[in-house]
Design an enzyme around this catalytic site. Structure first.
Site, short mmCIF file in Angstrom:
data_model
loop_
_atom_site.label_atom_id
_atom_site.label_comp_id
_atom_site.label_asym_id
_atom_site.label_seq_id
_atom_site.Cartn_x
_atom_site.Cartn_y
_atom_site.Cartn_z
N CYS A 31 38.57 43.26 39.40
CA CYS A 31 39.91 43.18 39.33
C CYS A 31 40.01 43.06 37.50
O CYS A 31 39.20 42.52 36.90
CB CYS A 31 40.74 42.32 39.86
SG CYS A 31 40.45 42.72 41.59
N TYR A 170 34.11 48.60 52.08
CA TYR A 170 34.31 47.30 51.51
C TYR A 170 34.46 46.28 52.49
O TYR A 170 35.72 46.26 53.22
CB TYR A 170 35.50 47.18 50.31
CG TYR A 170 35.81 46.02 49.64
CD1 TYR A 170 35.03 44.92 49.59
CD2 TYR A 170 37.08 45.88 49.02
CE1 TYR A 170 35.41 43.82 48.86
CE2 TYR A 170 37.50 44.91 48.47
CZ TYR A 170 36.57 43.65 48.06
OH TYR A 170 36.92 42.62 47.61
N ASP A 266 32.29 33.80 45.03
CA ASP A 266 31.77 34.95 44.31
C ASP A 266 31.88 34.81 42.86
O ASP A 266 30.95 35.01 42.15
CB ASP A 266 32.26 36.42 44.70
CG ASP A 266 31.57 37.45 44.21
OD1 ASP A 266 30.52 37.49 43.97
OD2 ASP A 266 32.15 38.45 44.33
#
Ligand code: ADP
Ligand code: SF4
Length: 688
Positions: A31, A170, A266
């Site tokens: 992002c 995804y 993550d």
């Protein structure tokens, strides 16, 4: 200069289904706060990564349908053909440098609040919306599932039209419908899409099969999958169902892009996970199960680590989000044997914070990140100097170091002076606190660069006053003298300061940095800054054996760290260290040994023991030198205040400000004023 052939393996081409990546450097989807709202900015940023040598460059998650509207977040959008021209800007920018463009299609299940579209959210079961809204997602029936497959297929066809070479399915970060179907916590269905792992995988398998059929011969199909939720037995684990999913789908996708969930795991910060490559123990089994190429991430910055992972058969592609943000030219620097020039990610998540605050991405290490299009900044090049020859920079904190480095790169003779014995300013002080040692890379990178340059003189232990600056006779002066934490408690909640009685021991962060020891007895930390620092200082003092009482007007410890995905860990750590928390309280009075705190809602006062009070409230810019120079008779060609001395903020702000000052030096001031930066203005053309 290193022998570049040492890393030749990293530059081998690798096939992904019908397409071939030119090398093993793979910028995984991330992002960036630009997306469909600022498409030119995103295209330029992705193009810069391709220019810097990333063989594959992906988008962030791209909403495939109005039922997965992530507004106000600025993600990608591929709802219909009207989105294609903007998406094509990105593929063109990536293809221009011979790289492959990846599109991360996403349907976001209960993660989508649909605030803009007001469409009912969809999920595997009737579950709460993830974003704190008192709304729910509706359990998808078979027709909804058929619709989702159709929307995904239509989005795939559009992505191909826009020129993408890799299309994603995804299932990660808890953020997508496919992922939520995989997890029993989200999925309590009784039909063929719930229950057994085979059933929970069914939707993902169908999406993969649909996408492969449409992409056949045209694009590779990647599957992004979180193999482990880092919840132990409470979630999916790599050793159990995570592996089971990989086994069930082994050679179906053309590429496995594997990581851990959620996003906060993550994108772990160095504060809570200092080990670069920390995800490898979770994902290293994947290549044993599939013949297809595997990409993995986890702050992979060291070329030797990258080489080791490929040669040991753990990864085929070196995946990267943050290292590619901190240094878009990381692959090129390895290729050219300029490894020491890599700007290493410090794992601070200021990049993540920008996305979470819905503004364009920014980076502590790379001040050009997010500025590629709107300001035309390139991370590796800068305009040559103008008519002036020399510049003095006072203060070698992040602002002064960055400014000096960029001025030197422009070709000026730069004198950099600091009264401290070592360069680095606040970076040195903060990097000495628990978990923040990687932050020192901000100073190290710049100091190394400056030391390589013949046109730089660095003077340490050289505090300068106005007379000394004038005596130096350098006509261009940049003052980056930083800011000091206030001692009077003034801050956002106590705007006229905290009443403090004589004899009370008052400390500021600078006292702690300088090695001051709190008096025997409990230390009260008052956090009215509400950033990260007070929380780290609390940890530091608790670890040093002090009884710590943490008082803040905020309703949580270090609320800013929510944006950097750390808040839950910060608060847990303080609780584990035995720190006493008083949330939603202001510090109303401090006397020797005791303090009064007041409830932020009722004003009700409580007395707490406080042998000392450490005030983390506001900073006062250090402008004495600048003010004296400005008031002096001496007319400088250029006199500028920058960094925390101009306006206190994050280290990222100081670096950026130093960069801006160096870029703007010798530019026409009226041009700077007139063209603040380029904007992407809404087209008022009305649709029929
Ligand atoms: P910033 O974040 O804006 O770079 P810092 O506080 O990190 O600010 O750094 C400011 C630096 O300026 C410190 O290293 C400090 O020692 C130095 N400094 C402050 N005043 C002077 C001065 N008068 N002469 C030389 N160095 C100074
Ligand atoms: Fe790394 Fe921090 Fe830059 Fe993000 S902002 S890429 S974590 S240095």
């Amino acid at each position: 200069m290193l022998d570049a052939t040492r890393y030749a393996t990293l530059f081998e081409p690798v096939r992904i289904g019908p397409v071939t990546a030119p090398n093993r450097f793979y910028q995984v989807p991330h992002c960036n706060g630009m997306g469909h709202v600022r498409p030119r900015a995103e295209a330029a940023m992705r193009g810069m990564k391709a220019e810097g040598g990333w063989g594959v460059v992906c988008t962030q998650e791209v909403e495939i349908h109005p039922t997965c509207d992530l507004s106000p977040a600025a993600e990608g959008r591929i709802w219909d053909d009207r989105d294609l021209p903007y998406l094509a800007l990105t593929t063109e920018a990536i293809h221009e440098h011979g790289s492959l463009a990846g599109m991360e299609l996403a349907h976001n299940g209960s993660h989508a609040a649909n605030q803009f579209t007001r469409a009912p959210a969809l999920g595997p079961s009737h579950i709460s919306n993830a974003n704190g809204n008192p709304r729910q997602a509706r359990q998808m029936d078979r027709e909804d599932i058929r619709n989702l497959r159709r929307w995904h297929a239509e989005a795939t066809r559009r992505a191909l039209k826009a020129g993408f070479d890799i299309i994603y399915v995804y299932a990660g970060h808890h953020m997508t419908t496919a992922h939520q179907f995989l997890l029993p916590r989200y999925n309590d269905r009784m039909d063929e899409y719930g229950g057994s792992l085979e059933n929970r995988v069914r939707l993902t398998r169908e999406l993969l099969e649909d996408t492969l059929e449409i992409c056949e011969g045209k694009a590779g199909v990647a599957f992004r999958f979180a193999v482990d939720e880092m919840l132990g037995a409470d979630g999916m684990q790599a050793a159990e169902e995570g592996r089971g999913v990989v086994e069930l789908l082994a050679d179906l996708p053309d590429l496995w892009d594997v990581n851990v969930a959620g996003w906060e795991n993550d994108s772990l910060t160095t504060r809570f996970e200092p080990q670069d490559g920390f995800q490898m123990p979770y994902i290293d089994f994947v290549k044993q199960v599939t013949e297809k190429p595997v990409v993995g991430t986890g702050r992979l910055t060291s070329p030797d680590m990258m080489l080791g992972l490929v040669s040991k058969g753990v990864l085929d592609f070196i995946g990267s989000a943050r290292p590619s943000i901190a240094d878009p030219f990381l692959p090129a620097k390895i290729r050219d044997g300029r490894i020491e020039e890599i700007r290493e990610c410090i794992g601070c998540n200021i990049c993540v914070a920008a996305d979470n605050q819905n503004v364009p991405i920014r980076c502590t290490q790379n001040p050009t990140m997010g500025e590629e299009w709107r300001r035309g900044w390139h991370p590796e090049t800068i305009a040559a100097k103008g008519k002036q020859d020399a510049a003095l920079v006072v203060g070698a904190g992040p602002a002064g170091l960055e400014c000096a480095m960029q001025l030197a790169r422009r070709g000026y003779h730069v004198t950099l002076a600091d009264r401290a014995a070592e360069p680095g300013g606040r970076v040195l002080a903060e990097a000495a606190l628990p978990g923040l040692s990687a932050w020192k890379r901000v100073a190290d990178h710049r100091i190394y660069d400056l030391q390589q340059r013949a046109n730089v003189d660095l003077y340490m232990s050289s505090g300068l006053d106005a007379d000394q600056v004038i005596e130096l006779g350098i006509p261009n002066v940049f003052v980056a003298t930083g800011a000091r934490w206030r001692r009077d408690g003034r801050g956002r909640s106590m705007m006229t300061g905290v009443p403090i009685e004589d004899g009370a021991q008052i400390l500021t962060p600078h006292d702690i940095f300088a090695g001051a020891k709190p008096d025997e007895g409990p230390v009260l930390i008052y956090d009215d800054d509400q950033g990260y620092l007070a929380g780290v200082l609390a940890e530091h003092l608790a670890r040093a054996g002090h009884a710590v009482t943490f008082v803040t007007p905020a309703s949580a410890v270090s609320p800013f760290t929510d944006y950097t995905l750390e808040q839950h860990r910060v608060q847990a750590r303080l609780l584990e260290l035995g720190v006493t928390l008083h949330l939603s309280h202001v510090l109303s009075h401090v006397a020797p040994g005791v303090a009064n705190i007041a409830c932020g809602f009722t004003g009700r006062e409580t007395e707490v023991a406080a042998a000392s009070a450490l005030l983390v409230t506001e900073r006062a810019p250090e402008t004495a030198l600048f003010d004296a120079l400005k008031a002096s008779e001496r007319a400088f060609n250029h006199l500028e205040l920058l960094g925390d001395a101009l306006v206190p903020g994050l280290i990222a702000d100081a670096v950026w400000c130093g960069h801006l000052s160096a870029r703007n030096f010798e530019r026409d001031p009226s041009a700077i004023e007139a063209d603040w930066f380029r904007r992407e203005i809404v087209d008022l053309k009305q649709e029929a």
